[in-house]
Scaffold this active site. Structure first.
Site, PDB file in Angstrom:
ATOM      1  N   HIS A 130       1.107  -1.254  -0.315  1.00 45.16           N
ATOM      2  CA  HIS A 130       0.135   0.441   0.252  1.00 45.16           C
ATOM      3  C   HIS A 130       0.736   1.239  -0.034  1.00 45.16           C
ATOM      4  CE1 HIS A 130      -3.652  -2.076   0.360  1.00 45.16           C
ATOM      5  NE2 HIS A 130      -3.717  -3.185   1.332  1.00 45.16           N
TER       6      HIS A 130
ATOM      7  N   ASP B 240      -0.531  -4.756   5.661  1.00 47.68           N
ATOM      8  CA  ASP B 240      -2.152  -5.771   5.005  1.00 47.68           C
ATOM      9  C   ASP B 240      -1.528  -5.906   3.754  1.00 47.68           C
ATOM     10  OD1 ASP B 240      -2.591  -3.161   5.359  1.00 47.68           O
ATOM     11  OD2 ASP B 240      -3.708  -3.772   4.440  1.00 47.68           O
ATOM     12  N   GLU B 241      -2.056  -6.971   3.345  1.00 49.45           N
ATOM     13  CA  GLU B 241      -2.113  -7.261   1.261  1.00 49.45           C
ATOM     14  C   GLU B 241      -0.777  -7.043   0.695  1.00 49.45           C
ATOM     15  OE1 GLU B 241      -6.803  -6.213   0.960  1.00 49.45           O
ATOM     16  OE2 GLU B 241      -5.865  -4.039   0.883  1.00 49.45           O
ATOM     17  N   ALA B 242       0.427  -7.318   0.632  1.00 42.67           N
ATOM     18  CA  ALA B 242       1.506  -7.398   0.084  1.00 42.67           C
ATOM     19  C   ALA B 242       1.398  -8.210  -0.198  1.00 42.67           C
ATOM     20  CB  ALA B 242       2.566  -6.742   1.567  1.00 42.67           C
TER      21      ALA B 242
END
Length: 789
Positions: A423, A495-497
């Site tokens: 992100h 998150d969400e890497a």
């Protein structure tokens, strides 16, 4: 920071409190659903199956239903057991409903009278239709004109009522529900215009001042805060060791409201502030007005002992995808504070924007111009979804300091989040030095930074684990944020890497968490980081979706605490109603309604994790669809209130029916405060009426006005009439400067009723406004008109 959205008629008005439901609503007999004794028939039945037969519309069971064949011209009707007058009809539609239909009545089943022709939004929904038949009828029919979709019509219950409902029982709209409450009855406390707020103890001053500031605008009273000297009807706030509930000293309080005195005691200022918020809810809803409403300011006599179940009761604002200026953040704090939300999590950075100013360090090996983060990243935001492009902007250090101060004044600790190592597209777009060989996305020929991406795509960006500049950048940014944040927490995202190789992810996260530890802060991260080497006994895992076993392992092996933000129970803007055009549906496989946000147990949510390891709960307002505070509130409220009670009230004392009943009394309070909220369909929102006395010359229009709070109602669904003491009656229309609109994401403002009748001679006349909502008990409010020559 409260916004005054009541009509001008309320401002500076001497208001006579509402008198309650009209006398007819107090009939000795309860209203009767005549359909239960009737016989249902229909033009067709879906697939000719018995489980879809017409008899299911009047069996008293909403789990069963009648369904028609797949054609527009279909009907279902109920023949009453005996002819009767009908007050109103309630149709409960499940997932297949009518887009266009007519409600009809008949005396013989042959000749039909159209009562109402209605076009409605999508389902599921409940329609309440006034009939008010003057003569008895024998049949009531729903005649479909157009289905909503390809299926037939479905009705779970076809209710035919002989009179309005009984008025709802009085309820204290206390949210969250206190741990122990005893209503004493008898004479209430009445605030006196010379009341003093007595702050006893050094730490009592701040909560006492907070209370006085909350009460002054609407009451118009001075309410001085003093160290001693009771005076009439004092409010005493006492803070000191042993003053709060034993074992709950941090945030617990005791509150006693008696006819001539209010006593609030707590061991800490935080506990006293919690008590102040409860006391605020005991006063009439009009206390939330920001202009004077000189009513009789009473509070019921009660004794309360109260404290929270969990220490963390948070709300998150995603300011990265679409920015909220400081004033809007303050308004968000105002709206949440009265429900004892005590953490403000600011999602400050993401792929779409960077919202916090960072200064250059004294030693800058890579020569990064950190001002680019806001000069470039502060000027970008979401460019798709929503009603308009995302709002751009950023917080200066002074802005952030002011948010932290204001949050603290309202009992909230700020938790800043710098989302790493994914992100990070905004950081890469802003700072050329971060675009090293291993960073994602890759630079294209001729680029020095990656392009801005304003879409809702996730998981495509990453810092470079092999580049020293990654760690130089992260250490400095985290140090700057930590220096500006007095609270104990610093959130690093995690998150969400998705494009970051696992080994690289672990390497970077371990470095970032160690840096936070070195700054004297407790690190917080989303649950993807749970498998890394979290600082032993000094880390928090915030669960949103995914692997609960990894959370349990971090708790049990690394001594971490857990914050629970499960998407299906806390995420906004997941849709809360299918009629909402904006919002997601992935978390619940459909809408995530108020009941989903309320009906879950944080203490047992993570298998293998004891309740003592759960720090608390948090509602997360993400910014893909949402622009500005009004939209954020519309999606957050009342679901944020549900989360507040989940985090405060013991599990065995919570039930959705009780919560909905108490919430029904708070809708008017939110209206007066200017909080834009979604009027959830299954909450029986209560109406309240206030009228203001007026003095007028004989023969001149009186200009008498009443204010009506009626969440979720439209003017055409509210019948209003005035009965004057001289025998004159008037039918009046209700007006509002802001009508409710689900597509436009707004709740209605308060309504105004106005009479411009004139009086021939001097005297004092009373006028009683009766407001009758469809299918609900009427409510009343009285005022006086003084006529002079």
């Amino acid at each position: 920071m409260r916004r005054h959205l009541l009509t001008a008629a309320l401002a500076a008005a001497l208001v006579v409190p509402a008198l309650g439901p009209a006398p007819s609503a107090y009939a000795a007999d309860e209203p009767v659903n005549l359909a239960l004794a009737g016989t249902a028939t229909a033009s067709s039945v879906e697939l000719d199956r018995a489980d879809f037969a017409a008899a299911h519309v009047n069996d008293g069971d909403t789990a069963t239903r009648w369904s028609s064949k797949y054609a527009d011209d279909n009907w279902v009707q109920v023949r009453l057991d005996a002819p009767a007058k009908v007050d109103h009809v309630t149709l409960r539609w499940p997932n297949a409903c009518a887009r266009d239909f007519v409600l009809q009545t008949s005396a013989d089943g042959v000749t039909w009278t159209d009562v109402a022709s209605l076009q409605r939004d999508t389902c599921p929904r409940t329609d309440v239709i006034d009939v008010a038949s003057q003569t008895p009828v024998s049949y009531v029919r729903m005649q479909g004109r157009k289905r909503w979709a390809a299926f037939g019509y479905s009705i779970s219950e076809f209710e035919i009522w002989d009179r309005p409902p009984a008025p709802p029982r009085p309820v204290l709209g206390l949210l969250p529900k206190p741990v122990a409450l005893q209503e004493q009855g008898g004479t209430p406390y009445t605030l006196h215009r010379n009341t003093r707020v007595v702050a006893a103890g050094q730490d009592a001053r701040a909560p006492a001042e907070y209370l006085a500031r909350a009460l002054r605008p609407a009451t118009g009273y001075r309410l001085p805060v003093v160290a001693a000297g009771d005076g009439p009807a004092p409010i005493v706030v006492e803070v000191g060791p042993g003053k709060g509930p034993a074992g709950h000293e941090d945030e617990g309080y005791r509150l006693t409201v008696a006819p001539g005195r209010i006593a609030l005691t707590a061991s800490t200022a935080a506990g006293a502030l919690n008590g102040v918020q409860t006391l605020r809810q005991l006063f009439p809803q009009w206390v939330e007005s920001d202009s004077v409403v000189p009513a009789s300011w009473t509070a019921p006599a009660v004794t309360i002992t109260d404290y929270p179940r969990f220490a963390h009761r948070g709300m998150m604002l995603d300011v990265a995808r679409s920015f909220y200026p400081v004033a809007e953040v303050k308004s968000a704090i105002d709206a949440a504070a009265q429900f004892k939300i005590n953490r403000l999590h600011l999602h400050l950075t993401d792929d779409q924007g960077w919202r916090i100013a960072v200064g250059d360090p004294a030693t800058n090996p890579s020569g990064i111009d950190y001002g680019l983060l806001t000069r470039v990243g502060g000027a970008t935001a979401m460019t798709d979804r929503g009603t308009e492009p995302g709002i751009t902007g950023f917080y200066t250090k002074a802005d952030y300091t002011e948010i932290v101060r204001y949050a603290g004044e309202n009992g909230m600790t700020v938790i800043p989040e710098i989302d790493l190592p994914g992100h990070v597209n905004s950081a890469l777009h802003s700072v050329p030095q971060l675009n090293t060989a291993g960073a994602q996305p890759r630079l294209q020929p001729g680029e020095t930074t990656v392009p801005h991406n304003g879409t809702g795509a996730v998981g495509y960006s990453s810092l470079d684990a092999a580049a020293p500049v990654t760690y130089e950048f992260a250490r400095h940014v985290l140090a700057e944020i930590a220096a500006m944040t007095p609270g104990p927490y610093l959130h690093i995202g995690g998150d969400e890497a998705h494009v970051t190789p696992h080994a690289d992810y672990v390497k970077m996260v371990d470095a970032f968490t160690a840096a936070v530890k070195g700054l004297g802060k407790t690190v917080v991260g989303w649950n993807e980081y749970a498998g890394t080497a979290l600082p032993q006994g000094d880390a928090v895992v915030q669960f949103w979706n995914g692997n609960l076993a990894a959370v349990a392992k971090a708790v049990n092996e690394r001594g971490a605490k857990a914050i629970l933000s499960p998407a299906a129970n806390t995420y906004v803007p997941q849709k809360q109603d299918p009629r909402q055009p904006q919002g997601g549906t992935w978390a619940c496989g459909g809408v995530c309604g108020l009941d989903r946000h309320y009906n879950w147990d944080p203490g047992t949510y993570v298998p293998g994790v004891a309740e003592s390891s759960v720090l608390g709960v948090e509602s997360a307002m993400w910014g893909e669809f949402i622009r500005r505070l009004g939209q954020a509130q519309y999606y957050s409220f009342p679901r944020l209130i549900a989360t507040a009670e989940v985090g405060w009230t013991p599990q065995d004392q919570r039930d959705y029916a009780g919560f909905s009943t108490r919430l029904s009394a708070v809708g008017g309070r939110l209206t007066v405060a200017g909080t834009n909220f979604f009027p959830t369909a299954d909450v029986p929102w209560r109406l309240q009426v206030l009228g203001r006395p007026v003095t007028v010359r004989a023969g001149r229009p009186a200009g008498a006005t009443w204010t009506v709070t009626a969440p979720g109602h439209a003017a055409d669904g509210l019948k209003a009439s005035i009965a004057w003491s001289d025998g004159v009656t008037e039918e009046v229309a209700l007006t509002t400067p802001r009508v409710a609109s689900i597509p436009d994401m707004r709740v209605n403002d308060a309504f105004t009723a106005r009479s411009d009748r004139s009086f021939a001679g001097p005297g004092t006349y009373s006028g009683t406004l009766t407001v009758r909502p469809s299918g609900l008990a009427p409510v009343q409010g009285a005022l006086t008109v003084t006529v002079k020559d």
